[in-house]
Design an enzyme around this catalytic site. Sequence first.
Site, mmCIF file in Angstrom:
data_model
loop_
_atom_site.group_PDB
_atom_site.id
_atom_site.type_symbol
_atom_site.label_atom_id
_atom_site.label_comp_id
_atom_site.label_asym_id
_atom_site.label_seq_id
_atom_site.Cartn_x
_atom_site.Cartn_y
_atom_site.Cartn_z
ATOM 1 N N CYS A 185 5.857 -5.575 0.888
ATOM 2 C CA CYS A 185 6.196 -4.168 0.677
ATOM 3 C C CYS A 185 5.943 -3.346 1.943
ATOM 4 O O CYS A 185 6.749 -3.376 2.877
ATOM 5 C CB CYS A 185 5.437 -3.625 -0.527
ATOM 6 N N GLU B 272 3.358 -10.655 -6.510
ATOM 7 C CA GLU B 272 2.148 -10.791 -7.329
ATOM 8 C C GLU B 272 2.244 -10.085 -8.663
ATOM 9 O O GLU B 272 1.337 -10.212 -9.498
ATOM 10 C CB GLU B 272 0.946 -10.252 -6.551
ATOM 11 N N SER C 107 9.790 3.413 -2.575
ATOM 12 C CA SER C 107 10.735 4.513 -2.427
ATOM 13 C C SER C 107 11.326 4.522 -1.019
ATOM 14 O O SER C 107 12.283 5.247 -0.754
ATOM 15 C CB SER C 107 10.035 5.852 -2.695
ATOM 16 N N LEU C 108 10.731 3.733 -0.109
ATOM 17 C CA LEU C 108 11.234 3.588 1.252
ATOM 18 C C LEU C 108 11.810 2.191 1.435
ATOM 19 O O LEU C 108 11.435 1.248 0.728
ATOM 20 C CB LEU C 108 10.107 3.814 2.268
ATOM 21 N N HIS D 67 7.356 -7.190 -4.993
ATOM 22 C CA HIS D 67 5.955 -7.592 -5.189
ATOM 23 C C HIS D 67 5.892 -8.969 -5.858
ATOM 24 O O HIS D 67 6.054 -9.084 -7.079
ATOM 25 C CB HIS D 67 5.229 -6.551 -6.033
ATOM 26 N N GLN E 88 7.997 -3.373 5.610
ATOM 27 C CA GLN E 88 8.484 -2.178 6.296
ATOM 28 C C GLN E 88 7.871 -2.055 7.679
ATOM 29 O O GLN E 88 8.545 -1.700 8.654
ATOM 30 C CB GLN E 88 8.174 -0.945 5.451
ATOM 31 N N GLY F 280 0.825 -1.196 0.000
ATOM 32 C CA GLY F 280 0.000 0.000 0.000
ATOM 33 C C GLY F 280 0.859 1.246 0.000
ATOM 34 O O GLY F 280 2.061 1.190 0.239
ATOM 35 N N PRO F 281 0.233 2.391 -0.248
ATOM 36 C CA PRO F 281 0.973 3.647 -0.256
ATOM 37 C C PRO F 281 1.261 4.133 1.160
ATOM 38 O O PRO F 281 0.608 3.725 2.119
ATOM 39 C CB PRO F 281 0.006 4.600 -0.961
#
Length: 749
Positions: A93, A187, A142-143, A185, A97, A62-63
């Site tokens: 993802c 998937e 990006s993280l 990812h 984190q 997710g963002p």
Amino acid sequence: MAIGNPRLLLVDSYDSFTFNLASLCKQCIPNCTIYIVKNDRFSMPEIAPLLSSFSAVIVGPGPGSPENDHDVGVIKDLWNIPEKSTLPIFGVCLGLQSLGVAYGAQLKRLDVVKHGQISQIHHTGVELFHGVGRVEAVRYHSLHVALANGGDVEELAWADDGAENGRVVMAIRHASRPYWAVQYHPESVCTRGGGLEVIQNFWRLAQAWSIKTRRQIQPWNTNLENMLGKPWQSYPLASPVRPTLSQSRPSVATQVCELPTVTAATVSELFGVRNEASPFVLLDSAAQPGRFSIIASLMPTSLQITHFAGDDFLTLTWSIHSRQERMGPGRDVWTWIASFMAGKRVHDGHPDIPFWGGLVGVLSYELGVRSLDVAFNKETHVRRHPDLNLVFVERSVVIDSATGRVFVQSIIPNDDPWISDTVSMLTEASPTEVLPILRPELSPLSPVVALPDKSRYIARIHEAKERIFAGDSYELCLTARTSISVPKSKSLPASLSTSWDRYQGLRSKNPAPYSAYIRLHPTTLLSSSPERFLSTSRPPNPIFQLRPIKGTVRKAPGITRAVAEEALIGSIKEVAENLMIVDLIRHDLHAVVGEDVQVKQFCGVEEYETVWQLVSVIEGTFKPGTSGASDSDTQLGWEMLRTSLPPGSMTGAPKKRSIEILQTLEDQDRSIYSGVFGYWCLGGGSDWSVTIRSCFKFEDRSNAASEDCNSFENWHIGAGGAITALSDPEAEWEEMITKLKSVVGAFGA
């Protein structure tokens, strides 16, 4: 001993790849049932009692940031549930984190962002990577996390980004709890070696841990079903609304003619396209790979249906009549239209053509925004063009450019005289050779073009990139509006359509496979779109096809196929943009059809009349017996359209968060631009194109002060581009100007 019929809880952080992950889990874990919940649906005290009924939890991507409670919701608490309630968890993802941060890892930004890019993943060959060989995986981040030395979380895999980012953690495990996660990812359609195999290994590890600890999974009950809803496989269609109009089942009368020189323009002229006061719709295949052109023969009694997103009613207009139709509690415009069409289904049209009759028109970008529960930007929202503007077509002509055949058809009972008269009229109008179209002279005065402010647009690109670097989006399709004021020709009668001649000029300068002239007051749309959005074949077992375009090279001397392929397929940026939208579209398709989604073509270079384009083709099939597949199968295309709007190629990914960001970066509603236009056939098929390379105007004919009742025509054009971490602001501005040229040129500007 294996766990039979396992139940998984998938926590969704409002991502646009969630259903891809669910589908991958279904492939890897036999007979599993998956329940999907948003990360803010339950608090930890509410969700903790439910966990005992699940075999494992999947924390999806997710963002955002794992350090922002708004972005991760309940996820941050899952990693610290009491030991007696522990169960296997797999994160992807954002999931990795959040696991890392929960156990002391430091969150950092990548120096070089990796969105839609493929990296080789190095691994230890144990646990998640037991028996796994070479891994090439897609990254959207990006993280990243830097693990604490000697901490509870250990590294299982990494990427070597060299001078860009150095060594980046790609997979981790908890030293004592059954928690595993990957940064890439699994998937994604382009992940190889680290997808299916890794999920299978997670499930093997999860079962082994559960057996070792003698974990007992509690029985399922109806209370859980009431709280969580139905499990994922597909979303059944909404309960139909009782149709408010005729329930008659029309038959299609058709006559076929061999008229290879008859054009869509000829038929349109004969059907009165030049009368600006009357509605008119033409869906025009003006270039390959388009094939069928559809021209409606509208009558004063033809029903026009309009709706503004947010209203609880539609407006129905026919002849001199108009009335509002309220949708009722718990119902929306989508269920109303589906019910309306269900009452008019036909089965006996000519099998060689895609359209027998039905709804034709325009859906706005904001209609899709509203369907995602994103609030309108109050500062920019203006109610002018209806967000849904459709006309019910009963008489039509379909031209097959591949065979030269013309189909004249009607669903009106006993309408043979009209069909015979129309065939005679077309036969008499058919020349022995194709003649040039003579158009009246338009105003000799030059149009006034108002481009977006360049410095402001470039500043917004920098803002978009900062949001991308912060992890809020992978790609943002930033757009802006250009306006054209055209002096009216005083020599032309007010009733004579200059918009039709503008369309002919646009079609001549930029012939496109999904062109259109749609005049449904108060909106007039001229389109030369190259992009089909969603097509649905007729039932039974309809096939949904989407053809996103990301990457264009304009034809010019020396630009051969080989040159175009090198420029497009050889571009990391272009392929990454396309890949992101392919994965997003796969998610949208999985939401409706379940598991059967395939990428038929990935980043193929296709030749069009004026450009080379990077096109992918994704298809989903609704299998017999899937929940929702019954007599309502003709509604599936409408349900798929609702689920997939706005077009992902015009938003970016993840879709919802990207739309929310774009609302802060764009100065006006997009309205017609970035929406779709097309048809829904009474036979159940449909075809919708993305409203790009297009212009539109507003005309309130009941208001003497409206735009087109004065001495000017005011047209609007939207254009923009996909902003990624690799975008160069000056190049993005030039790309937008290039996209504008073909449309602006039709006005002599």
